[in-house]
Structure formats: C-alpha cells, structure tokens
Write a protein that holds these residues in place. Structure first.
Motif, PDB file in Angstrom:
ATOM      1  N   PRO A  12      -5.519   6.876   8.008  1.00  0.00           N
ATOM      2  CA  PRO A  12      -6.660   6.459   7.187  1.00  0.00           C
ATOM      3  C   PRO A  12      -6.248   6.013   5.785  1.00  0.00           C
ATOM      4  N   LEU A  13      -6.895   4.946   5.335  1.00  0.00           N
ATOM      5  CA  LEU A  13      -6.691   4.352   4.014  1.00  0.00           C
ATOM      6  C   LEU A  13      -5.290   3.784   3.809  1.00  0.00           C
ATOM      7  N   SER A  14      -4.549   3.601   4.900  1.00  0.00           N
ATOM      8  CA  SER A  14      -3.284   2.863   4.821  1.00  0.00           C
ATOM      9  C   SER A  14      -3.610   1.391   4.601  1.00  0.00           C
ATOM     10  N   LEU A  15      -2.583   0.581   4.439  1.00  0.00           N
ATOM     11  CA  LEU A  15      -2.780  -0.826   4.140  1.00  0.00           C
ATOM     12  C   LEU A  15      -3.618  -1.520   5.216  1.00  0.00           C
ATOM     13  N   GLY A  16      -3.266  -1.321   6.478  1.00  0.00           N
ATOM     14  CA  GLY A  16      -4.010  -1.945   7.564  1.00  0.00           C
ATOM     15  C   GLY A  16      -5.441  -1.456   7.639  1.00  0.00           C
TER      16      GLY A  16
END
Length: 461
Positions: A195-199
C-alpha cells in the motif's frame, strides 16, 4: 421508475467479490491440482456466496475447468484468458453473463533472457470482462472487471520495479476509461506492491478506483514490519492475527504453511502438524493482493459502497493439511446505496487526481535508470552476436586445415552451439530490447505529460 432505477432491472442488493492468487504453476507448485480443486469447493460453498471471482496463477485449463464444474451453481459464467507462450494464468468467474471480454498484454513485461522466471513467456496482462448486473440497458447496470498479476520483484534491488510501475499505469488507464463510460469498476489481483507504494499511488491517482481495504482501514500497514515505510511509523510488530484482521496481509505470513521452514513442511507432509500462535509477532506478512473499486456514481457511494473487506481462504486442505495457496484471498462486500442516482443525473467526476511533481520525477528517474540498464544489456547481447559470428566463421575456416576428423567435428560442434547462442542473443538485442525501449519511451511520454498537468494544476491553484 423508483429512485431513478427501473424496477424491472433486478439489480442485486450486494456484490461479494473475491480475488485469489491460486499458485497453480504446472510441474512446480506442490499438490497443485488437489489444492485448486479444494479452492473450487470452497468457492462453491462459501457464505455469503461470491458474485464475482478473479483468479491468478490458474495456469492450466484442467484446473480452471475443475473449478468451473464445482462452482457451476453459484458462478455459472466464466472466462479463462489466453496470453503469451505459456498462458497468463488469469480467470474471471461471474454470477452473471460476461457480455464482452478481452486480454490486454502489458507492453513492458519481463525479459526473454530471464527464461527461468517466465514472466515474459506467460504474457502477463489484464483480463477484462464486462458484466451486466441487471437486464436493462443503462450504464449503471454494468460492472467492468479487470483481473491482473503484475511482475514479481524477484531480486533484492528489484530491477523489475520499472516494469511493475508501467503495468500499474496501464491498468489504471484501462480502469479510467471504463469509469468514463459511466460503469462500475473492479480492479482485482496480485499487484505485487505494498500500500502507498509508487504503483499503488499511480493507480489511485490516475483512475478513480480506491483500495477497499484502505477505505475501511485507512491506518493499516504500509508493508511488512521489515518494510522501510512501516518501520518509519515506529509501530510495534503486529501479531499474525492482526496482520490478517487489521492489515489485510495476504502472503508471507506465519499462518500460511507454504511460508514455513523446509523442516516444518516436511513434518506436515508426514502428517505431523505444527501449531502456530496467532498472537505471536509476524514480521514478514504483507498485503500484495487488492480489490480496487469505483462505484460508477462519482466515487462517493452514490451507487455502491464498501460494506466489508477481509482476508479469506485461510482454511487448510482437509487431507493434505497445507494452505490452499501461498496467498490468502481478499474478499469484499459492496452494497447498493439506497439513494442511487442514474448515470444521467450524476455529475461527471474527475477521473484523475495528479500526484506531486516529485512523484513523477521519481518515475522518470526510474525509467532513465532502467533504460541505461537495458542499453548496456543490448550492447552485451549484440557484441556477443557479432563476436560469435566471427568465431563461427573462424571455425569453418579452421576445418580446412584440420589435422584429423575429430578436430573438425569439435570445431563444427563449437561453431554450431556458439552460433546458436549468438543468434538468440542477437534476436533479443535487435528485436526485443528495441521494442522494449520503444514501449519505455511511450511510458516516459505519458509520465512527462502527467507531470506537466500536475505542475500546471499547482500553478493555477
């Protein structure tokens, strides 16, 4: 008409949505057919009954047809999607007929040289299905389902992050187009990102869908307890139970037998089960599987709202005593809002919400780094091709002065094997890397355009 809805359309009051990575690799996944057969049985007997199911790593038609047969009464419609050399491993099951389907293959998707990983050969992409929930013709009776399995990280430095980010961008585009048609949208699958990673941020910024788990639990974990973003929050390591209930961890947790040590798995194969304390800290559990949704009415619950989301498929196989997959499922219930609006009465919602310019700069830096890597790889491949061509010609010439037949045989054998390897590298260097670099240029253009829009939006505000 009642509440802007045709009373004869028979729209369901709720949708039960399930996504599961089945871990059904032929010849490689242990107890594959037995596990997937039990997955089919669990889907068929689940309560509440599923309405739409997305499966990943369901590689063989044998397993798919077994699941279809078992779920025929609750999920009478389905589609197994074909892609690449080995198949995409994607399938969608539905309570209602699939009006239209397509398989969109990602432009950036692994490397043929990494044959031992296979992502390029399976042709990963997005399985798309348009499903009509009612018997009317209005847009608010249609749900568009997108099932995917993004590229796995594999290495410590994650050289495939660029691939996965580009894939997240592509599925966001597809979901945005579906939302612009006024349809409800479901994005389901193993996204191989936390969650909330770049992707994750790209998906939610460049399409109107939202991660249903974070809708209900916005303070849930941003990865495993070992992940840098989660460490920065300074929170205690959650228990295995908390990882499931509070943080939606679908894989790499202690409660999944396929993450046990080799010795414990051997003991399990011998019929000796090990007890796992659900209240013990679990540092490795993380959420990689998602249900993204858009209600079709502006994203504010005008048509559908998320009622619940939980991790499922926690049961063991009844005789093998192993987990049904190396992932658990994500299961969500969406209920129809009482004050539902028609497509014509709903204002057109913004389909995107630009991210800060620094985020696009991060993506552009990632693209630049990956491009340098691929150009270097291309030089190596083409150098090998030309060098091997020269060596092969040299071997053929040397045969003329060969002192004995066995020497000539060795020279011909070396020339043939070497030139074969050189041709493969030459094909990859001339054809594949060039097509990959062109796809990368298209992705770069999209990101630069998005960055300009974000900058203009910031300036105008």
């Amino acid at each position: 008409m009642a509440n802007g809805l045709d009373e004869n359309s028979h729209l369901p009051a709720s949708l039960r949505v399930i996504t599961l990575n089945c871990w059904g690799l032929k010849f490689l996944s242990k107890h594959r057919h037995a596990r997937l057969t039990e997955i089919g049985h669990q889907l068929a007997t689940a309560s509440p009954a599923p309405s739409i199911v997305a499966l990943q790593e369901c590689w063989t038609q044998q397993d798919y047809l077994t699941i279809r047969k078992l779920t025929q009464t609750v999920l009478p419609h389905g589609k197994f999607y074909f892609s690449g050399v080995l198949g995409g491993g994607l399938a969608i099951l539905s309570k209602w007929p699939i009006e239209e389907s397509s398989m969109y293959r990602y432009p950036l998707n692994g490397r043929p040289a990494a044959f031992f990983r296979g992502d390029w050969y399976v042709g990963k992409g997005v399985a798309c299905a348009r499903i009509r929930l009612g018997d009317g013709a209005s847009a608010d009776q249609v749900v568009e389902v997108f099932c995917t399995h993004l590229h796995a990280p594999y290495e410590q430095d994650d050289s495939y992050l660029c691939h996965r980010t580009a894939q997240a961008w592509e599925i966001a585009r597809l979901m945005r187009l579906a939302a612009e048609r006024g349809h409800m949208v479901l994005g389901l699958g193993d996204f191989n990102m936390v969650p909330l990673s770049l992707g994750h941020r790209l998906v939610e910024a460049h399409s109107p869908v939202r991660d249903v788990w974070r809708i209900l639990k916005p303070d849930s974990a941003l990865g495993s307890a070992r992940h840098a973003a989660e460490k920065a929050r300074g929170r205690p390591v959650p228990s295995a139970r908390e990882c499931l209930v509070e943080h939606g961890a679908t894989c790499d947790g202690k409660l999944n037998t396929w993450k046990w040590s080799k010795q414990l798995r051997k003991e399990l194969d011998r019929g000796r089960e090990s007890e796992v304390d659900p209240d013990a800290p679990d540092e490795g559990a993380r959420r990689l599987d998602y249900v993204f949704s858009y209600d079709g009415g502006g994203g504010k619950g005008d048509r559908w709202r998320v009622e619940s989301a939980e991790v499922g498929m926690l049961m063991r196989h009844p005789t093998l005593k192993c987990s049904l997959s190396d992932h658990f499922s994500v299961e969500a219930t969406l209920v129809r809002a009482s004050g539902q609006k028609t497509a014509s009465s709903s204002p057109s919602p913004p389909m995107t919400s630009p991210l800060p310019s620094s985020t696009y700069d991060e993506v552009l830096a990632l693209i630049s780094l990956y491009e340098q890597r691929e150009r270097k790889q291309q030089r190596v491949q083409l150098t090998h091709f030309w060098a091997q061509t020269a060596i092969s010609i040299g071997c053929f010439i040397a045969v003329w002065w060969s002192p004995a037949n066995y020497v000539a045989f060795i020279l011909m054998l070396l020339s043939t094997i070497g030139f074969g390897a050189g041709i493969l590298n030459g094909l990859m260097g001339f054809l594949f890397v060039e097509s990959e670099l062109k796809a990368l240029k298209e992705f770069e253009y999209d990101i630069r355009t998005a960055r300009l829009r974000a900058k203009d939006g910031a300036g105008s505000s």
